[in-house]
Each structure stands twice: as C-alpha cells, then as structure tokens.
Enzyme design. Structure first.
Site, PDB file in Angstrom:
ATOM      1  N   CYS B 379     -35.976 -35.939  53.994  1.00  0.00           N
ATOM      2  CA  CYS B 379     -37.344 -35.677  53.530  1.00  0.00           C
ATOM      3  C   CYS B 379     -38.261 -35.814  54.726  1.00  0.00           C
ATOM      4  O   CYS B 379     -38.026 -36.617  55.613  1.00  0.00           O
ATOM      5  CB  CYS B 379     -37.756 -36.701  52.483  1.00  0.00           C
ATOM      6  SG  CYS B 379     -36.850 -36.574  50.957  1.00  0.00           S
ATOM      7  N   GLU B 413     -32.745 -30.783  55.191  1.00  0.00           N
ATOM      8  CA  GLU B 413     -32.131 -30.671  53.883  1.00  0.00           C
ATOM      9  C   GLU B 413     -32.949 -29.710  53.025  1.00  0.00           C
ATOM     10  O   GLU B 413     -34.161 -29.618  53.144  1.00  0.00           O
ATOM     11  CB  GLU B 413     -32.073 -32.067  53.233  1.00  0.00           C
ATOM     12  CG  GLU B 413     -31.233 -32.133  51.984  1.00  0.00           C
ATOM     13  CD  GLU B 413     -31.241 -33.527  51.372  1.00  0.00           C
ATOM     14  OE1 GLU B 413     -31.269 -34.505  52.129  1.00  0.00           O
ATOM     15  OE2 GLU B 413     -31.225 -33.618  50.131  1.00  0.00           O
TER      16      GLU B 413
END
Lengths: 807, 523
Positions: B379, B413
């Site tokens: 994140c 990601e």
C-alpha cells in the site's frame, strides 16, 4: 510496401531497441500497428474504477497536454491544516538528532496506562480532589487496570480493591464511577480497541474486525495436485514409513539378542556339563551367592548386567561379563522354550517402588541386551507378530492382545532380582510391599491395610485391602498407639477380638489386637498415619514403613484387578483408553510417590517410628471404603494399564514373596532382615512353588486373589503346603467381608471366571516372558522343574501368548 | 415526482454536486443509505462513475426527485439498452458492475449514465452458462467476461462480473442471495468453464496470487495488503464511517471506510496522536495522551534522511500497535486496502517531514517482507494534506531505491487506485524517459537499449516498462524491428515535468540493508 502484409514479431525484452529522436523519427504512418504483437498491458486498476469519470478525464488530459492541468486533477475530499491549537497541544520542541534515529522496539512499551482521561473524568477528579488528592495519571491507571481486568464481566469491588493499591474510599468512588461509565459506554471497553476476531468464525465477515491472525497455510503451488490435503497425506505416509523402519530395526535387534542368548545358553550348558553340574547344585550355589553381592549396589542397576563384571567373573565373556547371572537365565530360558511354560503368570501388578519403571526407549535398548523376545514390548511399538499368535490362541476372545498405543513396560528387574535368600531381604521388601497399616486423620481411625496413590488432580486415593484382621485393626486407636509406643512393652491390651477359630488349622489367620499392637510397637508392623496438620501434603504425609511379614505383596493383585474389573465394567477397554501421556504422567506421579515413600521410610527407620500413631476409632468399614470408591475411571485406567504394562513378576517372585511372608510369620521378624532362616525356608519352599503358582493363577482366574495376609500366621516352614490351602480359605473369607462395591463385583464372579479375569491371567502369562530371563527368576525356574505336571496343567490358560518366541 | 419519504436505498437519481470549477452538476447518484437526524433526512449518495471518495451525505434538497429511478424487486427482462461506452480505454465498461452489493437489491447497474432506465440486478449468482448466452454484448470477450463469482471477485481485472443485462434465472439462485453467500455457486461457475484461459490478458501479474476457485470461502488472500476479493464489500464498508480525523495540524476528511472501533465512528472528530497515531475520542483525551506519549517520530529506525525528509522503517510484527494504527489511518484513504489480517508480514516505510515539533508523517508505503510476486509496495499513501506536492512520487522513488539495493525489480501490488495509477504512470514515464533521453549515441550509431536493461537500471518490473512505453506511445514497429521514438512533444513534456520535480531521493542518504526474511522463520 504494404505495412499490412507482414506481421510484427513479438516484442523481445532482451533485444535492443534503437531510439529515434526528432528529425530522425520516421513517419509514424510507416510504422506498423503493434497491437497484435504487443498486447495492451493492464493498468492494474479495478475495471469499474478505471472508467471513472475523473480518472478518464485526467488520463486524456495528460495524453493531450503531456502534463496535468490543474482543472483535470482528480478531486478528493478536502483536508485542512489549520488546527490552531496545535502548538498548545504538542508542547515543546524536538531537536533532530545528528545520528539517524534508532529505536529498540522493546523500549516502546512503556508502562503508561492506555486509558486517557476525558472531560467527564476530569469533572469527577475535580470533585474527588476536594477530599483527597488524586492525580490524573493515578486515575488513569486505576481505570486502566479495571478495564483490563474486566472482559464482558466487570470486576467486582472486591476484586477492584485487590487490583488497585489505593485507599478504600478512593477505590469505591472510582469504582462506582467506572461501573456507571462503563454501563453507558457504547463500546465494549472504555479504552477503544479494534474489534478482535472470535475463534468460532462468526466474525469472519465483520467489517469492523481487523488484523486477524494469519493461520499458517502450507505453501503449496496453486493449480497443482499437491494441495494441502495431499501434502498432509504425504507427511503422514512418511511418518508411518519411518515408524515401520523403527519397528523393523527393533525386531532385528531383538532377534540378534536372541541369538546371542542362545549361544550363551549353550555355553552355560557346556560349562555345566564340564563341571558335572547335572543336578544344578553349582548353579544354585551361584544363585545363593549372588544376591548378597547385589545388595551392595543399588537396585536400580541390578538389571544392568555391566556391574556384575566386578562382582563375579568366573566365566569371562567379552560381551556378557555377568555370566553367572546369565547362566541361570539361559538355563531357564532353554528349558522354557520348548514347552512355552507360561504359568508364571501371577500378576503382581507392579506398583512402582523405588524407582521409575524403566521405560524402554530406543536408547535404552543396549541395556536390555539380555532380554530376548521381550523387546517387542517396547512402548509405542505395536507388536507386529501378535496377530498370528492370536489365531491359534486357545484362549480365544479372552486372550491378551496387545493394543496399539499402549505402552508395555519393561520388567522391574530389581524386584525379581531379590531372592528370598537375601539376608537383607526385609530392607528390600519394605519397598516392595505395597500395603501397610494405615490410619486416617479424619475420621480418626485405622482403616486397616491400605496403599496410597495419587490420583487425578492430585487426589490421594487409598487402595484398601481387606484382611481377616480388619475387625481387629479397626480397634486400633491412634492414641493407643501413641501411648503404646511411649509406654513400656509390658502394657497389656486385652483384645476384644482375640483369635478366631484357628485352632483347628495349622496356622492362625488372625492376630489379636494386642499382638498387632505389640508388633507395631516392636516395629515389626508398621503403621502409616498421615501427619495431622495437612492431610493433603503429599510430600510428608506418607510414612509407609513396611515390614515384609505383615503385608503381602500379592494383595496388589486384588487392587489392580479391582481396577481392571472396574474399567471393564465401564466398558472401557483396559489399555486402549490410556494415552501415552496419561500413562507417563501417572508414572511420574507414582515415581515421585515412591521416592517420597522411600525417603519417608528411611527417615522413619532412623527415628525408630517413635512418632507413629494409630487411630483408635473402629468405625464401620462401609464408610471407610469411600476412599477406594474414589477410584475414578482415569486412575482405574491407569491401574489397569499398570497391570498390563507392568512387568509381571514371575511366579518365582510370588512364591518368594509368599516365602518371605511365611518366614516372617515364623517369627523371623527382626527389622534387620530375615537372615539365614530365609534360605532354609526357601529351600524348603522350593518344592512348593509350583503349587502356589497354580493357586495364584487360578485365583486370578477366579478373581479371588491370594491377597490375604498370610503373613501373620505362625506356621512353620514345614507346613507351607498346607498353609497355602489355608490361605485360600482365608481369601474367601476376606472377600466376603470386603465392602467396596468393586470388590463385591469381583466376588460375584468368583464362581464363574469372568472373561476379564481370564484376560488378566493371560496378560500375566504373556508378561512373564520378561522375568524368564531375569536371573533370579531363573532360580525358581530350576526349582520348578520338579513341578512340571502342575505347570503344564496350568499352561492351558496362559501358555500361548508369547510373541515371537524364537529360539 | 416522488416524495422524499419514498427515497430509499437503491434509488437512483441526479444529485446536485459542485465540481472543482465550482459549477453545479447533476450527476446520477445512487442512494446507499438514509438516516434521520432530528427530523431531517440525510441521504448517503454514491455518484455513479465517480470515485467512492466523493460519496457524501446530502440533504433532500440536493436530490432531483423528478428523475428518480426506483429499485426494482426483480429484473425481469435483460434489456440492455445501454450502448457501449464511448471511452476508448475501457471497452468493457458497460458490462461491469458490482455484484457484491448484495445487501442492496438494486444496488448496481453500472453505467447509469447511459441507461435511461436502470435495470436492477437481483440475481447476483447466475451461472456462467446463462451468462454466456446473453445477447447484446458483442464486444465482450467471452474469456474475460463470463465468470460470475458472487463473493470471489478475485479474478476481477481479467474476468468481468455479470452485466446488468444478464438474464435472470430468478428461481434458482436468488434464495441464496444472502450477504455472504457460500462460494458453492462460485465454484460451479468456475468449473463450468473448463476451457477458460486464466491468463487471457498477458502479463497479468496479480491474478495468480489469488485462489479464486479453490481458496478459502470468505477470507481474502493472505498475502498482500490489498483486497482484490471484494466479498466483504458490503454496504457497511462502502460507506465512510469516520467524519473527520484530526492529525497534528491537519483535519482530514476520510475517503473510505476504516475499521476504527465502532463507538468512535459517531464522533464528529476522531483525534489521532500525530506521532504514535493512537486514536482517542476527544481533544481532552488527546491532551492526556500527549502527556504520556513521548514519541516525536515514527517508532522505527530511520533509514533515510535528506534535508527535512526522513524515512523510518517499522516492522509490522515488532511494532504492532503503530503498524495497526497506521493501517487504520491509511485505510481511510485507500479503498482496496484490507485490514483483514495482521500486519506481521509487512514492513512499513514512513516518510516524515521534520520541523521543530518532530518528524511529521507525510505518507508511507508498506511492503511485504517476502513477496512471491515481485511486489515492492503493498500500500502506498500520501496523506491528503501533502498530496499533489511531489511526495507521492518521492515515496515511489524510494520504494524503487530499496528494490535497487535489494537487486530486484518490483512492482506495486494491484489493484491500483486511480491516483495510484496516475502517480505510478507518471513516475515510470519520467524515469524511463530520463534514461532514454540521456542515452548517448556511440560511434555515430543510433543509441539503443533493451527493455531488460531499462528494467535493471530502474528496478521497474519489465511489464511496467512495456506498459509505460506503450502508454507513452514510444514503441513502434519499423522496418522489421521495434524502435523507440521520442517525439518533440514527449521530450518537451518530460522536460517541463522534470522542472517541477524538485524532490528526489538521494541514494547516498539511504542507509538500508535488506534482510533475508525467508531465513528468519515466519516474518
């Protein structure tokens, strides 16, 4: 050239791409569409978001203008940076250190309370501060502790007082306030916390539950067959294979040992032949000498052949220095094998005595080199050969079957090693005999002969044994004993229960109270009495000083068989229900007990039992039986497993024990030991062990065990054969008088042998393979030769269960 | 004209919204929730085709009740009137949408703008067979559109969810339409397509990480920080639950749901300690907390410092409380972030800006200690007050600096957010263009470079290099080979952009030794 006429090659990441700039750049119209060769890369966004209005606008703006235009940015909710009280809130300044900041994570957890006071609390604090001084931090610590001590249930005021180290008024005030506040609190705690997951999975979808623990998942490749389940199967398979390997290795070792044993037997026979020892005299001589020497060593090492090296070196053998011992072993072994004599099956349920039972582990194997086929009794190793045996087992369903997962323990060689010729036998027998006269503190009375165990949860369980002396024993008053021990020997007690009709018999089965008391006084009969202060103190309460003459080892049979029957009555298989751990735990407890007992014993002996007391109260035996009724299923299990797994003493031991008993009866009851008379007795007895063995086996089968106290009769050695019959009578007497329901249960089965009892017998039979090879039992086996007929008759019950009796 | 009282969850209607240019717009919105505060009704609206972060509570006077579309109980006819969207980049946009909103009977038809009469989907769990038979979706590649997974949208980017136009096998599966259905139907749905190519789009990096077909029924995958499985995307998590967060000098309006303790969600302001990020319910509590909290920087090791910018490394296992607090805060601004699992397998790199009060958090990124899929960022977030000032790119640059030290290439990601995509594309473009433009021609030859070389130099994963080259339209096929073309346009734009990019990571200031986490047991 048509640009559509060919197809572009795939883009090769390893191939250099020439860079064209500015004027060098070819007309893009000449370039071929690469869409097919280089597929469009995904953006990495969720599709539905990718199409969002603002993003698309921003993307197209970028593509048009090559940079973002202010108006084309993606709008976000506003953020303000105008907290005007910031400087008041975050006081002080922080100077940037020159070095990089390095922090130890352990230092992070300072002991500050997690609870932060709010303005409501401040009001309370101001109010409280009028009466007493309380600082905010102090208050926070209090609330913090209360909160952390409470889960769903609030702590009570009492608990709070224990929790908080403040004065009572303050605690009360804060506590009441806290309870009120907690009730009005909407959250689960006054300290806001992230919702935790619950184990039942009910919170799996709760959006407010966060930071769940990761369950470790095996790393297996996706889309392959080796998913988790098959991986586990493989692991299991591997475990089982390795277990099979272990078993095979053990079998190999066992067979090697057997071969060795055979060679040794051969050697012994040859030597005997050369010596002309056809009658076994030399062998007997050897036997007789041996225990004396053994006494110098600790019993623990007796089964270890190595130390015999020092003692007797008549026949040198590099691998088996203790050949003397082996001689007897081998002789016996040799005789046995052809006939498979299994009668030495008197189960003396092995109550661990002085030491932990040798649990045979792989590492112990070397120690047991002399045991031949017994090694298939390794714990945890289900005997692979027991199956074929069962097929031709005449006992059919009653036959003993080894159970997987049940530990079969190695024989207690230190017990069987003691022969009755031992001059210091009394010393040792003290350790062996399990029951002793016992008095209770509450109710204060004598409960007769009993044995103490530690049961589940640390409960103390008394296994009582009923004797024909019970009525007399109930009369024993601890005070009486006290006064008795202090008074002179001339004190005469008129017994209420004088001798019952024993005059017709050659022996007397009962002693008068005065006799018992005098025995106690003269330390021939020991009496256990818990210390008055703490009955539960397992360290100190047990003072079991035992005298060989007064208690008979055989009684163990009854206790254990009671347990056995009990378990079978409950429908629990005798051994299967016990896990290894349970058994180990019990074992450890018992071992501990033994040690304590031993310590106590020694202590007692030194103090000459001056402090011993017996309880006077003669109460109904029905109430006194409550102790034995506390035999719960776990301990019953254990007891049963003890029967099964304990190394069964050989018949020789039993007979020896009887011998010793009788010897003691005969008045050779000096605490120092029975000395030489024992030898003679034994010699005399050597003609009778066959009989006693027969009886014992039968009584096992009939559940009427020989657990009487023949010890107290006064017959002479010569009367022993008769004595045995008397004993059997006494057994019946006793069993009738037993009040414990379990014992009644046994009695109910006396007429028809119960399957369990038969099983027990066969268990014993199979167990006695262990003693077969032990030196001392071999002695009696020689004696037994004379009684082959009886034994053979008995073998009908017990003969067959030997696993892999390879010669 | 409907009454205000008739406006319920699931209704769609134009709602007044003021755009950045301060102009009034009436985008179509969906009512997600209705609440009554002292007699005044408030409506939580989601502007269709706008990001969720713009969802808000509105009063009834902002609703255009004349154009209200009520949710239908059953979608009877698979009328697909909507035309394929005109947006070039997402040809499939018509067929997408939100099966996961199971709470709402009529929550979803996606492209509301193009649908004059929205069709409700009551049926969320229709089988692929039926789906495949749907006419009217000519531009829907079958391989990527037909798998319907009620609670496993793990195949999200490759496999589209059911379209609103799907015919409704109303009888069969509707009864299962609970909020969290078991995945039985999903399994069947997958199984029904034996020939389906999983990797229909090449170079997809994210799909294989998720066990959509044989995974756990409801828990998200255990690796990574971002949910791609939206099975938990119920009505609660669709709505912001915190009104305002005060963090240091800043007051932040959260964008998304964050699982702060539920009792704190009703507060007008949630107060956070600026340094340890502890959440308290009131200013008084914060004051009290600050007397006990002596942190003036993130509780980790400083691994980078240049000027006022520092980076701190925090181990999610060793410093759970801070990591969790950071995640809770970050969740307010990251839609797809999942806090389902603990923080143990992550490292948190917190970027701070120093002033006399201490090291103030500017942004952070988290990173798996061990990534099976070359992720170098899980994140990443720049806190709103610091956004649009170059910090995001600084964070990204730092993450690639770490990858360079590790000697690996990495990629963030997935899924990316809109802002994430823009930032990363921008970073990738600038980084690659920088390399290309600095290439000197050797002995008169045209400079050349391979994609692998670019990837190695930058630590940008090869796929991202290619996609950037594509996106920038640099790659062309000319005379039998691929060439890179740098147009004036591109060069000018890049130079202008680089002028604005002042904040850079100085690799000399990085004091970082990567650890081999695989040798340390489990995280």
């Amino acid at each position: 050239m048509s640009k559509l006429s060919f197809r572009a090659r795939a883009l090769d990441a390893a191939k250099p791409l020439p860079i064209y700039r500015g004027k060098d750049m070819p007309d893009l119209n000449d370039c071929v569409s690469i869409n097919r060769a280089v597929p469009q890369m995904p953006t990495g966004m969720e599709k539905e978001e990718e199409s969002e209005h603002h993003l698309q606008r921003a993307i197209s703006a970028q593509q048009v203008f090559r940079e973002k235009k202010e108006s084309m940015v993606i709008p976000v909710p506003e953020a303000e940076s105008n907290v005007n009280y910031y400087n008041r809130l975050y006081k002080g300044e922080f100077k940037q250190p020159k070095q990089f900041i390095h922090i130890q994570p352990f230092n992070l957890d300072n002991e500050q309370p997690d609870y932060d006071m709010d303005s409501e609390d401040e009001t309370l604090l101001n109010r409280l501060n009028r009466k007493m001084e309380i600082k905010p931090l102090q208050f926070e610590i209090m609330i913090d502790r209360l909160e952390k001590a409470s889960s769903n249930q609030l702590v009570t005021l009492q608990e709070a007082k224990l929790l908080l180290n403040e004065d009572d008024y303050l605690i009360k005030a804060v506590y009441d306030y806290w309870v009120r506040k907690r009730k009005n609190c909407r959250g689960p705690s006054l300290i806001p916390q992230i919702k935790q997951e619950k184990r039942d999975g009910s919170t799996n979808n709760d959006p407010y539950v966060a930071f769940r623990r990761r369950t470790e998942k095996m790393q297996t490749r996706k889309n392959r067959k080796n998913d988790e389940a098959s991986y586990e199967k493989m692991l299991k398979l591997r475990r089982e294979f390795s277990r099979a390997i272990t078993i095979l290795e053990m079998i190999k070792r066992r067979e090697k040992t057997k071969r060795e044993l055979l060679h040794l037997t051969l050697e012994v026979v040859e030597k005997r032949y050369h010596l002309g020892d056809y009658g076994g005299e030399i062998l007997n001589e050897v036997k007789l000498n041996r225990p004396d020497k053994e006494m110098s060593t600790t019993p623990a090492t007796l089964h270890n052949g190595n130390h015999h090296k020092i003692q007797e070196c008549k026949v040198k053998h590099p691998h088996h220095p203790s050949l003397k011992e082996d001689v007897s072993d081998v002789v016996r072994q040799k005789k046995k094998y052809p006939k498979k004599p299994k009668i030495e099956s008197v189960i003396t349920p092995q109550q661990p005595t002085t030491e932990p039972l040798p649990v045979i582990s792989k590492s112990d194997i070397k120690q047991y080199d002399f045991h031949s086929s017994d090694e298939d009794e390794f714990p945890q190793v289900p005997s692979p050969v027991s199956e074929p045996e069962e097929e031709n087992d005449p006992d059919g369903p009653c036959a003993f079957r080894r159970r997987a997962g049940c530990q079969y323990y190695a024989p207690r060689l230190d017990q069987t090693n003691y022969s009755c010729e031992n001059s210091e036998l009394a010393e040792l027998d003290k350790l062996r005999y399990r029951h002793c006269l016992t008095t209770l503190t509450v109710p204060r009375r004598c409960i007769g002969f009993a044995r103490r165990r530690i049961g589940r949860g640390g409960r103390v369980i008394m296994d009582r044994i009923s004797t024909e002396h019970d009525p007399v024993l109930k009369q024993i008053d601890p005070e009486m004993l006290n006064s008795f021990s202090s008074s002179s020997q001339t004190v005469d007690f008129s017994s209420n229960f004088s001798r019952t009709n024993a005059s017709n018999k050659h022996c007397e089965n009962r002693l008068s109270l005065s006799e018992i008391l005098s025995n106690i006084r003269s330390c021939r009969l020991q009496c256990f009495q818990p210390r008055l202060l703490n009955l539960q103190d397992s360290d100190s309460e047990e003072c079991t000083s035992r005298k060989p003459g007064q208690t008979v080892n055989n009684k163990r049979v009854s206790a254990a068989s009671v347990a056995l029957l009990n378990t079978s009555k409950n429908g629990i298989s005798v051994t299967g229900g016990i896990t290894e751990e349970q058994f180990q735990t019990h074992q450890q407890q018992l071992v501990q007990m033994q040690r304590q007992q031993l310590a106590q014993l020694q202590q007692k002996q030194q103090s000459q039992h001056s402090s011993q007391q017996t309880h006077p109260k003669a109460q109904g035996s029905s109430t006194s039986d409550c102790m034995s009724k506390t035999l719960d299923s776990a301990s019953a299990h254990f007891a049963a497993s003890a029967v099964v797994s304990a190394p069964a003493p050989s018949r020789s031991e039993v007979t020896k024990e009887q011998n010793t008993s009788h010897n003691n009866i005969n008045g050779v009851v000096q605490p120092s030991g029975t000395s030489k008379t024992l030898y003679s007795t034994n010699m005399a007895l050597s003609s009778s062990p066959g009989i006693s063995a027969v009886q014992l086996v039968r009584t096992v089968g009939h559940s009427t065990t020989n657990h009487l106290i023949p010890a107290l009769c006064t017959s002479s050695p010569q009367t022993l054969p008769m004595n045995n019959s008397c004993l059997t009578n006494a057994v019946h007497l006793n069993n009738v008088s037993v009040v414990s329901p379990v014992n009644v249960h046994i009695n109910a089965r006396t007429s028809a042998p119960s399957p369990t009892a038969l099983k027990l017998a066969t268990v014993a039979a199979s167990m006695d393979r262990v003693p077969k090879v032990t030196p001392s039992s071999a002695i009696s086996s020689i004696a037994r030769e004379n009684h082959e007929p009886e034994r053979l008759g008995l073998n009908g019950i017990a003969e067959t269960t030997v696993a892999m009796e390879v010669t | 004209m409907a009454e205000v009282g008739e406006v319920t969850e699931g209704c769609r209607l134009p709602v007044l919204r003021r755009n950045q240019d301060n102009e009034d717009e009436w985008p179509l919105a969906e009512i997600l929730s209705v609440k009554d505060i002292s007699g005044r009704k408030l409506f939580y609206v989601h502007y269709i085709d706008f990001n969720k972060r713009l969802d808000e509570w509105v009063t009834h006077d902002r609703l255009d009740l004349k154009k209200i579309q009520f949710p239908k109980k059953e979608a009877k006819t698979p009328t697909k009137n909507g035309l394929p969207g005109s947006r070039p980049s997402s040809p499939e946009r018509e067929v997408r949408k939100t099966l996961d909103l199971s709470l709402q009977p009529a929550s979803t038809p996606a492209s509301g703008k193009t649908l004059p009469i929205p069709v409700q989907i009551t049926l969320r769990f229709n089988l692929p067979k039926e789906r495949e038979a749907v006419p009217g979706e000519p531009d829907q590649p079958l391989s990527s559109s037909s798998c319907v997974q009620p609670n496993h949208r793990t195949t999200k980017r490759k496999v589209e969810v059911v379209s609103p136009a799907t015919p409704v096998p109303a009888s069969t599966e509707t009864t299962q339409a609970s909020v969290f259905p078991q995945n039985g139907s999903a399994r069947r749905a997958v199984a029904a397509q034996p020939g389906r190519k999983r990797k229909s789009n090449c170079l997809g990096t994210d799909e294989d990480s998720q066990d959509s077909s044989d995974g756990i029924p409801s828990a998200p995958r255990m690796t990574g920080s971002l949910v791609s499985d939206r099975s938990h995307d119920d009505i609660i998590t669709r709505m912001k639950n915190i009104e305002c967060i005060e963090l240091g000098r800043h007051r932040l309006k959260p964008w998304y749901f964050s699982p702060y303790p539920q009792e704190l969600t009703t507060l007008p302001v949630l107060y956070l300690c600026e340094f340890c990020l502890k959440y308290v319910k009131s200013l008084k509590c914060l004051q009290r907390h600050l007397t006990k909290c002596d942190l003036r920087h993130p509780p980790g090791n400083e691994i980078y410092r240049k000027g006022t910018i520092s980076f701190f490394e925090i181990d999610g296992r060793k410093n759970k409380s801070y990591s969790q607090n950071l995640c809770l805060l970050a969740k307010c601004f990251l839609d797809h972030k999942t806090l389902y699992y603990d923080t143990d397998p992550f490292l948190f790199y917190v970027m701070t800006e120093y002033d006399c009060k201490g090291f103030h958090i500017v942004g952070y990124f988290s990173k798996e200690k061990e990534s099976t899929e070359d992720y170098n960022v899980a994140c990443i977030l720049t806190l709103p007050p610091y956004q649009r000032r170059g910090y995001g790119k600084l964070l990204i640059e730092f993450s690639y600096e770490l990858s360079k030290v590790e000697g690996k290439t990495g990629t963030p990601e997935k899924p990316l957010s809109d802002l994430g995509l823009l930032s990363y594309r921008s970073y990738w473009s600038q980084t690659i263009l920088e390399i290309l433009m600095n290439l000197k021609s050797e002995n008169g030859e045209r400079p050349q470079i391979t994609i692998n070389e670019i990837s190695e130099i930058t630590s940008i994963k090869k796929e991202d290099v290619i996609s950037t080259l594509q996106y920038l339209n640099l790659i062309n096929y000319y005379k039998g080979q691929y060439i890179l073309t740098l147009s004036e346009d591109i060069v000018d734009g890049h130079e202008r952009a680089m002028l604005k990019r002042i904040l850079r990571i100085d690799s000399k200031c990085l004091h970082f030794t990567p650890k081999d986490w695989s040798k340390r047991g489990k995280w």
